[in-house]
Design a protein around this motif. Structure first.
Motif: not given
Length: 453
Positions: A155-159, A164-167, A247, A447, A451
């Motif tokens: 899942r792509r989540l906010p850091d 940046p977003d992280r997996l 994701w 990131f 993406r």
């Protein structure tokens, strides 16, 4: 860009056209995506509505030439002949039409980039592979290929720290572990069904080494179909995940400290129903000789991103040395043993991943192998140990995208095969990516790759 004026019709009577129009009507398909892969390795496209599909199958959809100068960060590069002036057409191949099971109401076709009069365009990647296949045909050869991709599911989540977003991987199961099968089961079954519906026949599946890492392979096919399949595979892996609020990333290293995702390229060469890679054939040796001779330059096309070179490190089972050997999984070229009585031996190119444009990657591999055959290049002795046990003895692959691009620019065979416009554009796009990531940390790099791929 919309098409408001008449254009030269690209007339190609095709038995698939009526079937496509009938299926679109019967199955309620509203939008048909015309897909292509650009020099940054990104899958892009435009979609035709069902009401205009009959026309667009002939004319294609208008497209600015500048898109082939766009890098993976959507930064447009200055490339002669690829600026604001000029138009090509996205012309779909009707034989590749598939409804998209993960996107109800949509279908897709793989497309060529052609000039408005219908003639081939010098910067079209799919045409590059077609030309390589034609070079094989001239020698009565047929190349059969398959990409063997890995990807990370999560899942792509906010850091939490504001970066940046992280997996975040779906699980932390062990390699090949039963728990990994169960954790990803619902997704995997949907993925298998979606691939099979599109004509991509699944060979095998297992949870891989890294957290959330999956490997699912589809059956081999003639070269052009194999590259088309890989585009559809990439789109399907991510599309199914998105419909399940997950994701999926096929980036080489979406998690900097975990196992990387390859897309090993399997190859066999045929003539008159004979596998020319069977046994210790001269042709197989010469083909390997060509791969090894051009491998530093090839890497710029088969591992086409900054992120790729985090994966190509010693003792990572991804290959870091330009050597070959029988069932040697640390060699760049592995001679794979045949499976069962009906199996056929093949070559596996390990420095290959899904950030590459599959048409450029496979086309370049064909040109390198053919050069080896024409010049009867001796590959030398096979390596039957981990080459990192004696690193000074074996040549290393490039350690960065910039180094690989330098090798490509110096490779006369591959540069000539690419042609001036395609080579100029590819080098400009990839050098801009190398410069864009320089000075940024791993979080920024991972990131943008997770993406995009």
């Amino acid at each position: 860009m919309t098409d408001r004026h008449s254009v030269t019709k690209i007339h190609q009577p095709d038995p698939h056209v009526r079937r496509i129009l009938e299926r679109a009507e019967l199955e309620g398909i509203e939008l048909i995506r015309f897909l292509y892969a650009d020099h940054g390795g990104v899958i892009r496209g435009k979609a035709a509505s069902r009401s205009r599909l009959a026309e667009r199958l002939g004319t294609g959809i208008g497209h600015t030439v500048a898109m082939m100068a766009m890098n993976m960060l959507d930064q447009l590069q200055e490339v002669e002949q690829l600026g604001p002036v000029g138009e090509v057409r996205l012309v779909p191949d009707p034989s590749t039409f598939v409804p998209l099971p993960y996107a109800p109401g949509a279908a897709a076709m793989l497309s060529d980039l052609r000039l408005p009069d219908g003639s081939p365009w010098a910067a079209c990647p799919r045409t590059f592979l077609k030309d390589a296949v034609a070079a094989l045909d001239d020698l009565d050869y047929t190349l059969v290929a398959a990409f063997e991709p890995e990807f990370t599911l999560g899942r792509r989540l906010p850091d939490p720290s504001g970066g940046p977003d992280r997996l975040v991987p779906l699980d932390d199961s062990l390699c090949y572990a039963g728990l990994g099968f169960d954790t990803a089961h619902d997704y995997t079954i949907k993925l298998v069904r979606a691939l099979e519906t599109q004509g991509l026949h699944v060979e095998h599946y297992h949870p891989e080494l890294g957290p959330g890492q999956q490997e699912l392979s589809v059956r081999h096919a003639p070269a052009l179909r194999a590259a088309d399949n890989h585009v559809l595979y990439r789109e399907t892996v991510r599309g199914v995940a998105l419909r399940m609020a997950m994701w999926a990333s096929l980036a080489p290293k979406p998690l900097a400290d975990q196992a990387g995702n390859g897309a090993h390229l399997h190859l066999s060469l045929w003539q008159d129903s004979r596998n020319l890679f069977a046994g210790d054939s001269d042709v197989r040796g010469w083909f390997i000789g060509g791969l090894l001779a051009h491998l530093p330059a090839l890497t710029a096309l088969t591992c086409g991103s900054v992120n790729s070179f985090r994966r190509l490190a010693p003792r990572m089972w991804s290959s870091a040395y330009a050597v070959y050997g029988p069932d040697n999984r640390e060699a760049a070229v592995r001679i794979c043993s045949a499976l069962g009585e009906s199996g056929e031996p093949n070559l596996e190119l390990k420095p290959s991943d899904s950030s590459a444009n599959p048409y450029l990657s496979l086309g370049a591999v064909i040109h390198a192998g053919l050069d080896g055959i024409r010049r009867k290049l001796d590959p030398g002795d096979p390596v039957t140990v981990d080459p990192d046990t004696d690193p000074g003895r074996f040549p290393r692959l490039p350690s960065s995208l910039g180094e690989a691009l330098d090798a490509l620019e110096a490779d006369e065979v591959l540069m000539a095969a690419l042609g001036p416009l395609r080579a100029r554009a590819y080098l400009a796009v990839k050098r801009s990516e190398a410069a864009a990531f320089q000075g940024h940390d791993a979080a920024f790099e991972t990131f943008h790759h997770l993406r995009t791929f």
